[in-house]
Design an enzyme around this catalytic site. Structure first.
Site, PDB file in Angstrom:
ATOM      1  CD  GLU A   1     162.794 190.214  78.512  1.00 35.87           C
ATOM      2  OE1 GLU A   1     164.026 190.415  78.427  1.00 35.87           O
ATOM      3  OE2 GLU A   1     162.300 189.260  79.146  1.00 35.87           O
TER       4      GLU A   1
ATOM      5  CG  HIS B   1     158.054 187.400  80.880  1.00 32.80           C
ATOM      6  ND1 HIS B   1     158.672 186.678  81.883  1.00 32.80           N
ATOM      7  CD2 HIS B   1     159.046 187.769  80.017  1.00 32.80           C
ATOM      8  CE1 HIS B   1     159.973 186.618  81.643  1.00 32.80           C
ATOM      9  NE2 HIS B   1     160.220 187.265  80.523  1.00 32.80           N
TER      10      HIS B   1
ATOM     11  CE  LYS C   1     167.880 180.150  77.758  1.00 31.48           C
ATOM     12  NZ  LYS C   1     167.813 181.011  78.968  1.00 31.48           N
TER      13      LYS C   1
ATOM     14  NE  ARG D   1     163.637 159.265  68.205  1.00 27.15           N
ATOM     15  CZ  ARG D   1     162.893 158.233  67.782  1.00 27.15           C
ATOM     16  NH1 ARG D   1     162.523 158.174  66.501  1.00 27.15           N
ATOM     17  NH2 ARG D   1     162.546 157.291  68.613  1.00 27.15           N
TER      18      ARG D   1
ATOM     19  CE  LYS E   1     167.823 185.432  73.471  1.00 30.83           C
ATOM     20  NZ  LYS E   1     166.456 185.227  73.987  1.00 30.83           N
TER      21      LYS E   1
ATOM     22  CG  ASN F   1     168.188 184.210  82.438  1.00 32.82           C
ATOM     23  OD1 ASN F   1     167.097 184.222  81.884  1.00 32.82           O
ATOM     24  ND2 ASN F   1     169.055 183.229  82.270  1.00 32.82           N
TER      25      ASN F   1
ATOM     26  CG  HIS G   1     164.572 187.154  83.223  1.00 33.36           C
ATOM     27  ND1 HIS G   1     165.056 188.401  82.893  1.00 33.36           N
ATOM     28  CD2 HIS G   1     163.774 186.775  82.191  1.00 33.36           C
ATOM     29  CE1 HIS G   1     164.567 188.750  81.719  1.00 33.36           C
ATOM     30  NE2 HIS G   1     163.792 187.793  81.275  1.00 33.36           N
TER      31      HIS G   1
ATOM     32  CD  GLU H   1     170.635 180.374  80.647  1.00 34.63           C
ATOM     33  OE1 GLU H   1     170.078 181.403  80.255  1.00 34.63           O
ATOM     34  OE2 GLU H   1     170.081 179.504  81.334  1.00 34.63           O
TER      35      GLU H   1
ATOM     36  CG  HIS I   1     161.469 183.323  85.624  1.00 35.65           C
ATOM     37  ND1 HIS I   1     162.557 182.664  85.087  1.00 35.65           N
ATOM     38  CD2 HIS I   1     160.919 184.007  84.591  1.00 35.65           C
ATOM     39  CE1 HIS I   1     162.651 182.943  83.797  1.00 35.65           C
ATOM     40  NE2 HIS I   1     161.674 183.763  83.475  1.00 35.65           N
TER      41      HIS I   1
ATOM     42  NE  ARG J   1     170.581 181.857  75.357  1.00 40.03           N
ATOM     43  CZ  ARG J   1     169.982 181.168  74.394  1.00 40.03           C
ATOM     44  NH1 ARG J   1     170.644 180.230  73.745  1.00 40.03           N
ATOM     45  NH2 ARG J   1     168.719 181.408  74.082  1.00 40.03           N
TER      46      ARG J   1
END
Length: 384
Positions: free
Chosen positions: A196, A277, A154, A132, A237, A255, A258, A247, A262, A251
């Site tokens: 990026e 990527h 993330k 956990r 960032k 993207n 993206h 997000e 994606h 935030r």
């Protein structure tokens, strides 16, 4: 924009990520592996460490880092996973969790991601759910991971339905961006990471984009320009993550490009031989600005400037540059349907009113996107 003194050769730059109760530092500079081991020893005296890496990085960097751990008297286990985007899978996630349990990693121990974005995302997700939640540290070994995926918490894996759709927010305890590790990257990998970097200028820092246009070759060559670029990206960032950790607001600006990227990665089946990527992001950045131009939001001059810069660096900027083809307009838009920014089935894009003037556009009509993609496929981006 000039390079400040703190990015002189040999300097170490510390960028704080100010999250209440979960604050941590990003340390940037060359030859930081033994400094990382020293910090781990101070952070968790007596703790065991699991170093998760991939087969390529293990050969290049694991022995040097493990020697630093030994110098500090830190016991460790190395766990090696296959390289490539396909590793972000259910099967590899389960195998990693089992390996960490077999190594008897406990809540007070530390899991370290030594690798690129794939290793960082997979390792962070495993750390988030193991017992956990256990502490983990990011030591990113690619430019893309140093400026993007290692910062912000993330974590996750891919699904056949799309990229990064299974995961958790789990902040690292420390990020070590050792820019000397980037010396071993191939030209293709480094340039992919550069997409990026330049993204941060396109979001809200036009002066940084100006600087990148002048200095991109020096960033690739190494030296203070490289460290400065990583520091600027990490500071940008970190500031956004501190405002919007999960997000729920701005935030999402990170993207930029993206939604297109994606979709292209999904349609190429995450095959890094065809498209990695950062290359998908480069195409996505160019498309986001040309789409903004088509919608009357952004000048053609700015859209052209973005595409020409990516071209100069040697990055793809059109759909035709996807090896083996990008698919039809309908396939590309359908692949966007699983984007994490979709709300009640409606597409959300990051668009731009100009360089450094990006914004979140809710409720973009699928028909508009389809018409744009059809035009791009037909014209090879020549409208720029």
């Amino acid at each position: 924009m000039t390079i400040p003194a703190d990015t002189a050769p040999g300097a170490r730059i510390v960028v704080p990520v100010a999250l209440e109760g979960r604050a941590y530092d990003i340390q940037i500079g060359r030859h930081q592996l033994c400094e990382a081991a020293r910090l781990i020893a101070a952070m968790a005296p007596g703790a065991k460490v699991a170093v998760v890496t991939d087969e390529r990085v293990a050969a290049l960097h694991a022995p040097a880092f493990e020697a630093c751990l030994q110098q500090e008297g830190i016991g460790f286990t190395r766990i090696t996973v296959p390289p490539g985007e396909a590793t972000k899978s259910y099967a590899q996630f389960i195998a990693l969790c089992d390996a960490l349990l077999a190594a008897k990693i406990e809540r007070d121990d530390i899991v370290i991601a030594l690798g690129g974005g794939v290793v960082g995302d997979l390792t962070g997700f495993a750390a988030a759910v193991l017992r956990r939640g256990v502490r983990f540290i990011q030591i990113p070994t690619t430019l893309l991971a140093q400026v993007d995926s290692s910062v912000g918490g993330k974590t996750g894996i891919n699904s056949s339905h799309g990229k990064n759709l299974i995961g958790a927010f789990h902040q690292p305890a420390l990020v070590i961006a050792d820019t000397a590790l980037l010396d071993t990257l191939s030209e293709r990998e480094f340039k992919a990471g550069y997409a990026e970097v330049v993204k941060y200028g396109l979001i809200d820092d036009p002066a940084f984009f100006d600087w990148c246009e002048v200095n991109w070759s020096r960033i690739i060559a190494g030296g203070p320009e490289r460290d400065h670029a990583v520091a600027v990206a990490c500071k940008a960032k970190a500031a956004i993550v501190a405002r919007d950790e999960r997000e729920e607001g701005d935030r999402a600006l990170l993207n930029l490009g993206h939604t297109f990227a994606h979709a292209l990665e999904r349609l190429t089946h995450y095959d890094s031989a065809r498209l990695v990527h950062g290359e998908a992001v480069a195409i996505g950045l160019a498309l986001a600005f040309r789409f903004s131009q088509r919608l009357g939001l952004c000048s053609g001059q700015d859209a052209t400037r973005v595409s020409r810069h990516l071209d100069a660096v040697g990055l793809p900027s059109t759909l035709q540059q996807v090896p083996g083809g990008a698919g039809t307009a309908q396939e590309i838009v359908a692949a966007m349907g699983q984007d994490k920014k979709v709300r009640r089935g409606v597409l959300t894009f990051i668009l731009a009113r100009g360089i450094g003037q990006s914004f979140i556009a809710h409720g973009v009509a699928a028909e508009e996107v389809t018409a744009f993609v059809e035009a791009e496929l037909a014209t090879n981006g020549q409208a720029r």
